[in-house]
Design a protein around this motif. Structure first.
Motif, PDB file in Angstrom:
ATOM      1  N   LYS A 173       0.433  -1.550   0.113  1.00 39.06           N
ATOM      2  CA  LYS A 173      -0.061  -0.220  -0.260  1.00 39.06           C
ATOM      3  C   LYS A 173       0.817   1.230   0.114  1.00 39.06           C
ATOM      4  CE  LYS A 173      -0.364   0.296   5.441  1.00 39.06           C
ATOM      5  NZ  LYS A 173      -1.532   0.118   6.267  1.00 39.06           N
ATOM      6  N   ASP A 174       2.219   1.203   0.495  1.00 35.93           N
ATOM      7  CA  ASP A 174       3.175   2.460   0.566  1.00 35.93           C
ATOM      8  C   ASP A 174       3.797   2.652  -0.691  1.00 35.93           C
ATOM      9  OD1 ASP A 174       2.100   2.818   2.926  1.00 35.93           O
ATOM     10  OD2 ASP A 174       3.688   1.401   4.287  1.00 35.93           O
ATOM     11  N   CYS A 175       3.687   1.453  -1.311  1.00 33.74           N
ATOM     12  CA  CYS A 175       4.787   1.512  -3.057  1.00 33.74           C
ATOM     13  C   CYS A 175       4.715   2.477  -3.689  1.00 33.74           C
ATOM     14  CB  CYS A 175       4.696   0.110  -3.562  1.00 33.74           C
ATOM     15  SG  CYS A 175       4.165  -0.254  -4.340  1.00 33.74           S
ATOM     16  N   PHE A 176       5.054   3.157  -5.016  1.00 36.03           N
ATOM     17  CA  PHE A 176       4.663   4.294  -5.924  1.00 36.03           C
ATOM     18  C   PHE A 176       4.777   3.504  -6.609  1.00 36.03           C
ATOM     19  CE2 PHE A 176       6.400   7.129  -9.282  1.00 36.03           C
ATOM     20  CZ  PHE A 176       5.683   7.842  -8.792  1.00 36.03           C
ATOM     21  N   LEU A 177       3.212   3.091  -6.971  1.00 37.77           N
ATOM     22  CA  LEU A 177       2.172   2.550  -8.185  1.00 37.77           C
ATOM     23  C   LEU A 177       2.485   2.986  -9.149  1.00 37.77           C
ATOM     24  CD1 LEU A 177       1.403   0.273  -9.106  1.00 37.77           C
ATOM     25  CD2 LEU A 177      -1.061   0.757  -7.947  1.00 37.77           C
ATOM     26  N   ILE A 178       3.233   2.989 -10.769  1.00 40.31           N
ATOM     27  CA  ILE A 178       2.822   2.831 -11.931  1.00 40.31           C
ATOM     28  C   ILE A 178       1.962   2.108 -13.135  1.00 40.31           C
ATOM     29  CG2 ILE A 178       3.917   3.897 -14.014  1.00 40.31           C
ATOM     30  CD1 ILE A 178       6.485   3.831 -12.361  1.00 40.31           C
ATOM     31  N   GLY A 179       1.184   2.762 -13.910  1.00 41.56           N
ATOM     32  CA  GLY A 179       0.525   1.487 -13.985  1.00 41.56           C
ATOM     33  C   GLY A 179      -0.014   2.502 -16.343  1.00 41.56           C
ATOM     34  N   VAL A 191       7.196  -2.089 -24.353  1.00 43.44           N
ATOM     35  CA  VAL A 191       8.865  -2.574 -24.188  1.00 43.44           C
ATOM     36  C   VAL A 191       8.523  -1.614 -24.438  1.00 43.44           C
ATOM     37  CG1 VAL A 191      10.423  -3.497 -25.790  1.00 43.44           C
ATOM     38  CG2 VAL A 191       8.363  -4.606 -25.997  1.00 43.44           C
ATOM     39  N   MET A 192       8.661  -0.111 -24.274  1.00 36.88           N
ATOM     40  CA  MET A 192       9.286   0.692 -24.117  1.00 36.88           C
ATOM     41  C   MET A 192       9.070   1.410 -22.315  1.00 36.88           C
ATOM     42  SD  MET A 192       8.391   5.069 -25.768  1.00 36.88           S
ATOM     43  CE  MET A 192       7.864   6.233 -24.528  1.00 36.88           C
ATOM     44  N   PHE A 193       7.390   0.686 -21.649  1.00 35.95           N
ATOM     45  CA  PHE A 193       7.079   0.888 -20.586  1.00 35.95           C
ATOM     46  C   PHE A 193       7.987  -0.047 -19.745  1.00 35.95           C
ATOM     47  CE2 PHE A 193       4.779  -0.697 -17.191  1.00 35.95           C
ATOM     48  CZ  PHE A 193       4.577   0.213 -16.321  1.00 35.95           C
ATOM     49  N   LEU A 194       8.409  -1.197 -20.413  1.00 37.38           N
ATOM     50  CA  LEU A 194       9.315  -2.577 -19.728  1.00 37.38           C
ATOM     51  C   LEU A 194      11.235  -1.852 -19.192  1.00 37.38           C
ATOM     52  CD1 LEU A 194       8.402  -5.464 -20.755  1.00 37.38           C
ATOM     53  CD2 LEU A 194       7.554  -4.045 -18.817  1.00 37.38           C
ATOM     54  N   LYS A 195      11.073  -1.093 -20.641  1.00 44.46           N
ATOM     55  CA  LYS A 195      12.454  -0.636 -20.639  1.00 44.46           C
ATOM     56  C   LYS A 195      12.376   0.792 -19.402  1.00 44.46           C
ATOM     57  CE  LYS A 195      14.150  -2.026 -25.062  1.00 44.46           C
ATOM     58  NZ  LYS A 195      14.247  -1.240 -26.524  1.00 44.46           N
ATOM     59  N   ALA A 196      11.668   1.454 -19.348  1.00 45.64           N
ATOM     60  CA  ALA A 196      12.316   2.866 -18.593  1.00 45.64           C
ATOM     61  C   ALA A 196      11.803   1.721 -17.622  1.00 45.64           C
ATOM     62  CB  ALA A 196      10.160   3.518 -18.598  1.00 45.64           C
ATOM     63  N   ALA A 197      10.742   1.270 -17.724  1.00 48.07           N
ATOM     64  CA  ALA A 197      11.303   0.652 -16.005  1.00 48.07           C
ATOM     65  C   ALA A 197      12.192   0.197 -15.670  1.00 48.07           C
ATOM     66  CB  ALA A 197       9.969  -0.831 -15.961  1.00 48.07           C
ATOM     67  N   PHE A 211       4.850  -1.594 -10.926  1.00 47.47           N
ATOM     68  CA  PHE A 211       4.166  -1.918 -12.348  1.00 47.47           C
ATOM     69  C   PHE A 211       3.565  -2.470 -12.837  1.00 47.47           C
ATOM     70  CE2 PHE A 211       9.167   0.349 -11.910  1.00 47.47           C
ATOM     71  CZ  PHE A 211       8.993   1.056 -12.360  1.00 47.47           C
ATOM     72  N   ALA A 212       1.822  -1.643 -12.887  1.00 50.64           N
ATOM     73  CA  ALA A 212       1.187  -2.724 -13.018  1.00 50.64           C
ATOM     74  C   ALA A 212       1.047  -2.482 -14.596  1.00 50.64           C
ATOM     75  CB  ALA A 212      -0.189  -2.715 -12.238  1.00 50.64           C
ATOM     76  N   VAL A 213       0.615  -4.079 -15.462  1.00 50.37           N
ATOM     77  CA  VAL A 213       0.236  -3.724 -16.652  1.00 50.37           C
ATOM     78  C   VAL A 213      -1.232  -3.934 -16.941  1.00 50.37           C
ATOM     79  CG1 VAL A 213       0.219  -4.667 -19.068  1.00 50.37           C
ATOM     80  CG2 VAL A 213       2.793  -4.357 -17.111  1.00 50.37           C
ATOM     81  N   LEU A 232      12.908  -7.753 -14.247  1.00 47.05           N
ATOM     82  CA  LEU A 232      11.587  -6.985 -13.534  1.00 47.05           C
ATOM     83  C   LEU A 232      10.493  -8.003 -12.745  1.00 47.05           C
ATOM     84  CD1 LEU A 232      11.759  -4.364 -16.216  1.00 47.05           C
ATOM     85  CD2 LEU A 232      12.291  -4.112 -13.469  1.00 47.05           C
ATOM     86  N   ARG A 233      10.679  -9.496 -12.605  1.00 44.79           N
ATOM     87  CA  ARG A 233       9.723 -10.598 -12.544  1.00 44.79           C
ATOM     88  C   ARG A 233       9.111  -9.343 -10.913  1.00 44.79           C
ATOM     89  NH1 ARG A 233       9.625 -16.722 -12.143  1.00 44.79           N
ATOM     90  NH2 ARG A 233       7.844 -17.650 -12.153  1.00 44.79           N
ATOM     91  N   GLU A 234       9.568  -9.418 -10.407  1.00 39.46           N
ATOM     92  CA  GLU A 234       8.785  -8.415  -8.862  1.00 39.46           C
ATOM     93  C   GLU A 234       8.574  -7.240  -8.573  1.00 39.46           C
ATOM     94  OE1 GLU A 234       8.893 -10.632  -6.157  1.00 39.46           O
ATOM     95  OE2 GLU A 234      10.163 -12.356  -7.282  1.00 39.46           O
ATOM     96  N   LYS A 235       9.055  -6.584  -9.873  1.00 40.40           N
ATOM     97  CA  LYS A 235       8.188  -5.072 -10.078  1.00 40.40           C
ATOM     98  C   LYS A 235       7.614  -4.825 -10.520  1.00 40.40           C
ATOM     99  CE  LYS A 235      11.415  -3.238  -7.134  1.00 40.40           C
ATOM    100  NZ  LYS A 235      11.299  -2.885  -5.707  1.00 40.40           N
ATOM    101  N   VAL A 236       7.173  -5.859 -11.896  1.00 36.54           N
ATOM    102  CA  VAL A 236       5.777  -5.815 -12.616  1.00 36.54           C
ATOM    103  C   VAL A 236       5.100  -6.750 -12.604  1.00 36.54           C
ATOM    104  CG1 VAL A 236       5.245  -6.330 -15.561  1.00 36.54           C
ATOM    105  CG2 VAL A 236       7.783  -4.888 -14.615  1.00 36.54           C
ATOM    106  N   THR A 237       3.498  -6.517 -12.527  1.00 38.65           N
ATOM    107  CA  THR A 237       2.997  -6.979 -12.474  1.00 38.65           C
ATOM    108  C   THR A 237       1.651  -6.535 -13.007  1.00 38.65           C
ATOM    109  OG1 THR A 237       2.569  -7.151  -9.506  1.00 38.65           O
ATOM    110  CG2 THR A 237       0.613  -7.418 -11.115  1.00 38.65           C
TER     111      THR A 237
END
Length: 371
Positions: A173-179, A191-197, A211-213, A232-237
């Motif tokens: 709940k406290d993380c910075f969430l980018i979707g 792919v641009m989204f993932l490279k920026a991530a 990062f939420a897709v 990025l497996r632990e960072k991208v959902t």
């Protein structure tokens, strides 16, 4: 009248459950090109129009627009009272979809179809400029601008849903969430989204970020594989399609759009109504929503506009820098931009305004043609 969704496409027919008896589903109408089934679709639409005798037919999307206007054209030939035709461009396939030769063929097809169309609707001034001047699809007089209109109330009050989306996908709940919200297809350029991530996470290892897709499509397996390869497996959902999308916006700290080509992105309008900060590529009708940058945007950089932040298409470094800026931005400045965005969509993208605009357009068209 609707077709059948392709695999991985979201099916939104649930929105019409209350009027399901008035929905005509054509199994032959789908996104993929197939000459035999496409011909059957034209025949089915011709027979349907001949039976119900509409005064106006209004088509959306390239495939449906082709089949509908051809069917209406033949009905006009064989009937004294054939329907008037309106076609709406929500985007176009003239950039980023096909090889140049195939793109040119589609341009010529749309030019021919425009000749048998009474009104062509563009959903933004930028899109009208492309249709009239860049691709010369139709004349300035034939192309009318009618912006999108949405049911905004559920987004204006989405704060009540806070907590449900993060809980469902075990996001802190406290993380910075980018979707990012949309179909997982090449034109959306995830792919641009993932490279920026990857850049953002590498340069800020101590920041709690996810990062939420949201969405699905033909590239899902490929994008999930790329995510693993990039570490990025632990960072991208990957969330798939989600009904009640307002629950997603209620949780986001930023919405990103990385498309190569766009009309007027619905996700940006929804995010603006939900008071979510936006970073987008500077393509299509996006500038009509976010505002125009002061001058050109340099590679690896971004521009802060009146209602959002823009970067160049394909520039993942510029996107990463924009995310960093947003994370550290002065809260008062950010709030000012969010309020401007909220008031903008309230005034210009409501369902009430759209219904009024379409009623006026249809009425004027009927009067002009002596109906």
């Amino acid at each position: 009248v609707t077709g059948t969704p392709s695999p991985h496409e979201g099916d939104m027919r649930y929105l019409f459950e209350d009027c399901s008896s008035r929905i005509f589903v054509l199994p032959t109408l789908h996104r993929e090109i197939d000459l035999i089934t496409d011909f059957r679709t034209v025949i089915s639409l011709y027979r349907l129009m001949r039976r119900i005798r509409p005064h106006i037919v209004d088509s959306h999307t390239a495939k449906a627009g082709f089949a509908t206007r051809i069917a209406a054209f033949f009905l006009r030939i064989f009937s004294r009272n054939g329907p008037l035709t309106v076609h709406t461009f929500h985007g176009n396939v003239f950039k980023g979809y096909f090889k140049p030769s195939k793109t040119l063929a589609y341009i010529w097809i749309e030019r021919a179809l425009a000749r048998i169309t009474d009104i062509v609707i563009a959903i933004s001034p930028a899109q009208k400029k492309e249709l009239v001047h860049t691709y010369k699809i139709a004349s300035d007089e034939k192309v009318k601008v009618v912006p999108l209109g949405l049911e905004l109330d559920r987004f204006l009050t989405c704060g009540k849903l806070n907590g449900k989306f993060r809980h469902r996908f075990s996001i802190d709940k406290d993380c910075f969430l980018i979707g990012i919200v949309g179909r997982l297809v090449p034109i959306k350029n995830h792919v641009m989204f993932l490279k920026a991530a990857k850049i953002f996470v590498s340069e800020h290892p101590d920041i709690n970020v996810r990062f939420a897709v949201v969405g699905d499509g033909e590239l899902r397996d490929e994008l999930e594989s790329l995510t693993r390869k990039m570490g990025l497996r632990e960072k991208v959902t990957f969330c798939g399609w989600i009904k009640g999308i307002q629950a997603v916006y209620s949780e986001l700290d930023a919405l990103v759009l990385t498309s190569i080509n766009e009309g007027t992105p619905v996700s940006i309008i929804e995010a603006m109504a939900s008071c979510v900060p936006i970073i987008s590529t500077c393509v299509g009708g996006v500038r009509d929503l976010i505002g125009s940058p002061k001058g050109s945007i340099e590679s690896g950089d971004f521009a802060v506009c009146s209602r959002g932040i823009l970067c160049n298409s394909g520039d993942f470094l510029g996107l990463a820098r924009a995310l960093e800026y947003l994370l550290n931005e002065d809260e008062e400045q950010k709030e000012k931009r969010l309020v401007a965005a909220l008031e903008f969509v309230r005034q210009r993208y409501s369902k009430t305004r759209l219904l009024s605009d379409m009623e006026s357009l249809y009425t004027d068209l009927l009067k002009k043609n002596h109906y």
